[in-house]
Each structure stands twice: as C-alpha cells, then as structure tokens.
Design an enzyme around this catalytic site. Structure first.
Site, PDB file in Angstrom:
ATOM      1  N   SER A 174       0.839  -1.187   0.000  1.00 40.79           N
ATOM      2  CA  SER A 174       0.000   0.000   0.000  1.00 40.79           C
ATOM      3  C   SER A 174       0.883   1.249   0.000  1.00 40.79           C
ATOM      4  CB  SER A 174      -0.960  -0.045   1.196  1.00 40.79           C
ATOM      5  OG  SER A 174      -1.963   0.950   1.096  1.00 40.79           O
ATOM      6  N   GLU A 270      -0.808  -3.318  -8.025  1.00 43.78           N
ATOM      7  CA  GLU A 270      -2.090  -3.630  -7.405  1.00 43.78           C
ATOM      8  C   GLU A 270      -2.681  -2.333  -6.878  1.00 43.78           C
ATOM      9  OE1 GLU A 270      -2.876  -3.347  -3.954  1.00 43.78           O
ATOM     10  OE2 GLU A 270      -0.898  -2.570  -3.438  1.00 43.78           O
ATOM     11  N   HIS A 341      -4.892  -5.663  -1.540  1.00 42.87           N
ATOM     12  CA  HIS A 341      -5.609  -5.329  -0.306  1.00 42.87           C
ATOM     13  C   HIS A 341      -6.646  -6.410  -0.023  1.00 42.87           C
ATOM     14  CE1 HIS A 341      -3.691  -1.556  -1.338  1.00 42.87           C
ATOM     15  NE2 HIS A 341      -3.975  -1.093  -0.133  1.00 42.87           N
TER      16      HIS A 341
END
Length: 407
Positions: A174, A270, A341
């Site tokens: 992230s 991602e 996630h």
C-alpha cells in the site's frame, strides 16, 4: 471448538518441493532447519479473486547470527486506531521469536499520520545514520498516506548499504510502496511485498494462508508461485527484476528521483477501490513517461474492485484495461497474481530476479530468486499460524480467516 491439528491440514493442497540454494545476498553457511510442510489432500479454498497458488520453495542458507531475530517497527503512513490490536500484533511477532524495537511508533498519532514527519523520518533515518543497530527485519506498521512526505529526508544510500550488509528484510505494501521504491531507486536494495504489523499480524485471528506464505518466503532462497486460469495478454516467457507495488503510489513517483529506473524489468501493480478508467489512466501515465516500454511485462495483482464499475460503461472492466495496455505498450500483461488489499496474500520480493513462464492451461508461474532470508533456526515462526478450528456443521477444519485486509 478448537482442536490441535497437524500442519498438513493447514496447507490445503499447496505443492512443496525441498531443495537447497545459496542465498547471494546473505552468503553461504550452515543451513537452518526447514519446517516440515508436507502436502495435503484437502481441497484448496478460494481467495477473493483467485484460486490459491501452488508454492515451491528452496531452503535458505544464512550466515549471520548476530541480528537474526531483531525487528524494528517503522510507521511511515497512517496511524493505527486500536492500541489493543497493536499489542496483539506485537505479542504474535514476539511469540515467533522476534526481538522488537521502536514498537512505540505503532502507538503514535499526529493528525492523520502515525506521528509527526520528524518522528516518522527517524524510524528509518536512525538506522541509516547508525544511531541504532541495523535490524534483520524492518516491519511497516500499516499503509494509508504519508510516506511520500518522508522521502527527501532519508539517506537512502546509507540505509540501503546497512540493510545489504545485514541482509535486512523490509516488509510493507500500500502506501509503504513509496518507501520501497525510494529504497530500490536510491540504493538498489530489494524489499518484500507482504504483511504488516497492524494490517495482518495484529488481526484477532491471523490468516493462515498469509502467515504460511510469510514463513515459506522468508526462510527460502527461491520461491515459485503458480497462478492458474487467468487472463494473459500476449503470453510469453520473460525474465528480469520484478518491482513495483501499489499503482497509485507508483504513478505518483513519476518524474521524481524515487522512481526506480529499471530496464528490462517486470512491473507488478495492485490497488484498491479504483474504477477501471482510473486504473488505465495511471497506467497511461506510466506509459507516457516511457516506463512501460522499458519493461518486459506487467503483472497485475488484486484490485479489490468488488461492485465498482465504470458508470459510463459497466462492461469496461480490468480485463479490458489489461488488453488495452498490452496493445499500447506491446508487452505481455499477466493478471490474477495473489497479492493486494486482500486477506490472503502471498509474500514475495520486490527488486529481486523473477522468471515468468506461461503454462498450457491459461495460467503461469513466477519464480523469484536472489533475495535475503531469515534464519529459521533462530526463530519460532510456526507460532504465527493460528490454531485450526473444527466446524461441526460442515465437518471441515478451517483457519478462522477473515475476508478483508486493512492497510
């Protein structure tokens, strides 16, 4: 009701092959004991977007014993809301044998961040300056936002040199992607896409798949992940450095000195809760900056899109984005890699060598090599695994896994 259960029931059909390998980053030496992970005949369950991959590993050989179990927490981004949950994560990692320092960083809060900029810079700069010993593991607390504010204030060359000397493993995803990309761009040192203190280790019940993948990857010198039945645009075998992370963060670094300049690489990406057109727009940014044409392939992980659709055309989805970008950049695009996630994520190195091989059934394998590893003999990593539970209604053993992942 909880029952003790042998480890073979936990692996749910994963394929393991034993072998030996010399870890380049850490040197040769005595080989630690490798955990016994036999195969299971139990059917595999499903991740939110993909069938769990088969994983092959080779035991690592590690020399250094001095810092083999040391871990330092860094909190570069958002604050962690629940102090009791933080303690759960620290307890879980301590039970696995890690000696944890800088744990107070996880409890800090300043505005929306895990401490002031100065405090968050110090988490890493103290290591770079040698004011604290270089740990074996640098563990991110969580994602969110804030890491980009720190990048100009950390001596990445010094930090990378100390990490390389000690074979340090840095974990995050992230927003921590900004830290990982700066480290790679400025020092060439790899890191790991993998679980973080608050996001995964602090869950009331840890995800078996995520913990097992963390153990296998970090105690191996080579990792192979097999992904089955996913879209591949222009399939062909490729080999090079696999790098990247969260798409929004990677795209935000374009034009900065913290964007790695990787020639002939494999770009992994991602993201979460982005509409397909926004995903394509960020990919187009990377293309217009000349980054995609320098890569051999793109690998897309999980984008956690759920019910998110393009309000103009609901049929315009991630597969159409992949087709478009494969055509525009003239490189293969592989989808469905099990990371993002999501609860069940595969730990793997960023900035390490990778080889992608398509198979004849619409899937592909990714083999990683040349990355640092933990000394399994100095730790009790099996303590990270949650106890299996027995469901009397179905007659099956489960792991108590959740379906979500915080970041």
């Amino acid at each position: 009701m909880t029952f003790a259960l042998s480890r073979r029931h936990l692996l749910q059909g994963s394929l393991i092959t034993a072998g030996s390998g010399l870890l380049t980053a850490c040197g040769g030496g005595t080989s630690p004991q490798s955990p016994n992970r036999p195969n299971s005949n139990r059917p595999q369950t499903m991740t939110p977007t993909a069938q769990r991959p088969q994983i092959q590993v080779q035991p690592a050989r590690v020399v250094s014993q001095g810092n083999a179990n040391t871990m330092r927490i860094f909190a570069s981004s958002g604050f962690c809301e629940d102090p009791s949950r933080i303690q759960t994560g620290l307890n879980r990692l301590s039970s696995a044998g890690f000696v944890i320092s800088n744990h107070h960083a996880a409890y800090r809060r300043f505005q929306r961040f895990a401490g002031s900029d100065a405090e968050r810079i110090a988490d890493l700069q103290e290591v770079a300056d040698g004011r604290v010993p270089t740990p074996k593991v640098l563990m991110g607390a969580r994602g969110g936002y804030g890491a980009a504010r720190l990048l100009p204030h950390i001596n990445w060359g010094n930090l990378g040199a100390r990490m390389r000397e000690q074979g340090t493993l840095l974990f995050g995803f992230s927003d921590v992607t900004a830290i990982q990309m700066a480290l790679l761009a400025q020092s060439g040192v790899p890191s790991f896409a993998g679980p973080m203190l608050y996001s995964e280790f602090a869950k009331p019940v840890a995800d078996t798949y995520t913990m097992d993948s963390f153990i296998r990857t970090t105690t191996s010198s080579q990792l192979t992940v097999a992904v089955s039945s996913f879209q591949i645009q222009r399939p062909r075998a490729v080999e090079g450095m696999l790098w990247g992370g969260n798409l929004s963060v990677v795209a935000s670094l374009v034009g900065s000195p913290y964007m790695p300049r990787v020639q002939g690489g494999i770009l992994f990406l991602e993201d979460v809760s982005e509409q397909p057109y926004r995903i394509e727009r960020m990919l187009q940014t990377l293309h217009l900056a000349g980054i995609l044409r320098q890569q051999q392939a793109i690998v897309l992980g999980d984008f956690r899109m759920g019910n998110i659709r393009d309000s103009y055309d609901s049929s315009y989805d991630l597969n159409m984005v992949a087709q478009t970008m494969s055509r525009v950049a003239n490189i293969p695009v592989f989808t469905g890699f099990p990371f993002g996630h999501i609860a069940n994520k595969t730990s793997f190195p960023l900035g390490a060598r990778a080889k992608i091989q398509p198979d004849n059934m619409g899937g592909y394998t990714v083999t990683f090599s040349d990355y640092p590893a933990l000394n399994a003999a100095a730790l009790n990593l099996n303590a990270l695994l949650p106890p299996p539970t027995y469901d009397f209604g179905t007659g099956f053993f489960g792991s108590g896994e959740s379906s979500d992942s915080e970041f």
